[in-house]
Design an enzyme around this catalytic site. Sequence first.
Site, PDB file in Angstrom:
ATOM      1  N   SER A 132       0.499   6.160  -7.364  1.00  0.00           N
ATOM      2  CA  SER A 132      -0.031   4.920  -7.817  1.00  0.00           C
ATOM      3  C   SER A 132       0.932   4.035  -8.695  1.00  0.00           C
ATOM      4  O   SER A 132       2.070   3.881  -8.455  1.00  0.00           O
ATOM      5  CB  SER A 132      -1.444   5.210  -8.329  1.00  0.00           C
ATOM      6  OG  SER A 132      -2.147   3.844  -8.253  1.00  0.00           O
ATOM      7  N   ASP A 287      -4.428   4.745   3.067  1.00  0.00           N
ATOM      8  CA  ASP A 287      -4.581   4.035   1.702  1.00  0.00           C
ATOM      9  C   ASP A 287      -4.630   2.677   2.171  1.00  0.00           C
ATOM     10  O   ASP A 287      -3.568   1.965   2.792  1.00  0.00           O
ATOM     11  CB  ASP A 287      -3.269   4.483   1.020  1.00  0.00           C
ATOM     12  CG  ASP A 287      -3.287   3.934  -0.550  1.00  0.00           C
ATOM     13  OD1 ASP A 287      -4.078   3.206  -0.736  1.00  0.00           O
ATOM     14  OD2 ASP A 287      -2.564   4.405  -1.323  1.00  0.00           O
ATOM     15  N   HIS A 316      -6.283   6.298  -0.923  1.00  0.00           N
ATOM     16  CA  HIS A 316      -5.509   6.399  -2.096  1.00  0.00           C
ATOM     17  C   HIS A 316      -5.457   7.933  -2.882  1.00  0.00           C
ATOM     18  O   HIS A 316      -4.519   8.382  -3.423  1.00  0.00           O
ATOM     19  CB  HIS A 316      -5.854   5.162  -3.069  1.00  0.00           C
ATOM     20  CG  HIS A 316      -4.864   5.099  -4.078  1.00  0.00           C
ATOM     21  ND1 HIS A 316      -3.534   4.807  -3.769  1.00  0.00           N
ATOM     22  CD2 HIS A 316      -5.053   5.057  -5.533  1.00  0.00           C
ATOM     23  CE1 HIS A 316      -2.860   4.609  -5.067  1.00  0.00           C
ATOM     24  NE2 HIS A 316      -3.543   4.555  -5.936  1.00  0.00           N
TER      25      HIS A 316
END
Length: 346
Positions: A132, A287, A316
Site C-alpha cells: 500500500s 483492488d 486491497h
Amino acid sequence: MGNKHETFTFKLGDFKLQSGKILKDAFLIVDVQGELNSAKSNAIVFATCFGGDHNFNQMGIGEGRALDPSKYCIISPNLFCSGQSSSPSNASPSQKGSKFPLVTYYDNINAQDKLLQEYFGITNPLLYIGFSMGAQQAFHWGALHGSRTGGIVPICGTAKTTFQNWIALEGCKLALTADAAFDNGNYTSPPSIGLKAFSMNYTSRLFDQKGYEENLHLGLFGGLADDHAYFQTLNDLFSGIDANNLIGMANTWQHGDIGKHEKFGGSTAKALSNITCPALVMPSSSDISFVAEDNIPEVKKMPDADLKVIDSKYGHFAGSMSPALSSEKEVNFIDDGIKDLLEKIG
C-alpha cells in the site's frame, strides 16, 4: 533461541524536507528483526503502510516465510505521521498538531537512507518491500536508489497516486474535518464523529462489490459476527489514530508521484526508467484503491520489472501478507514471488 528483535529511536535532528521547511527534532521509530551479517548483504527494508506501523508488518515476517528473520535483517522504519516516527501527535511544540508540515514520500526515503547509512552502515540493501503506502515508498526508493539496491517489491501500490485515488482520500479527509470538534486540527479531545466518518469512507474501498457481496469481510480478524462487528472493528482501528496523523498520512499519499523530484523534473516516466534494479510489482486483481491495470504502463517503463497480479477476491487486503486479512492462497503467492526474486538477486 529466538531471532534478534529490537525497536529503537533514530534521531534525525532538524531534518530538511523537500519543501525546504525544517522538521524539528525529527526521528524515526525503527523495528529490526533478524541480524545483519558481517558483509551487510542481507538487509531488507520493509516499509510501513497507512494506519499500520511496524507491528502490522510483523504479520508478513516469520521463519519459513519469504521475509525470514533467521536469514535476513528486516528493517521496518515507520512512516512519518504514523504516530510512531515524527508525527503531528508527537512533534515539537511549534509544529505539533495542525502546524505539522507536509511530508512527502521522498522525505521518508531520505530519512530512511540516512538511517541505513549512518546507523547500520548499509549502502546497498538487498531488498526494499512494502504494501500500500509501503509499495509507493518502494517505487520512490527504487527511483532514487535502484542502482544500489538488489531489488524492490511494491505490493498493491502505484508509482503515482491516481486522480481517482486522490479524490477518495480527499473525501475521507473532508468527512473527518467536517466534524466541528476537529476545530481545524486544534481539537482537545478526539473528533469521534469525524473519525467514524473517515473510517466508513475508507472502509468502502477495502473490497470491491463482489468481495463485499460474498461477505469476505466477515472472515477477517479471525471471523466477525456481522457487518456491524466489521464496521466497529475498523472504527476502533481508526479511532485509535490521532486525527491529525490521519490527515498527515493521507496528504503524503495524495502527493505520491515518483516524478516529483529535482532529479526527474516532474516526469514520472523518467523516474520509472531510473528504477534499474529488478522489480516485482504485485497488485491485487480486485483492488479498487490501487487498480492492477494502473501498474501495467508503469512496469513497461521500468527496465527490469515483472508484473505478477495476485488473483484474489480480497481487494486491497490481498497484499497484506497476512492470512488474518486474506487467505493462505494470497500469502503463499506473494511469498513465492518474493522468494524467487531473492534467489535471483541474492
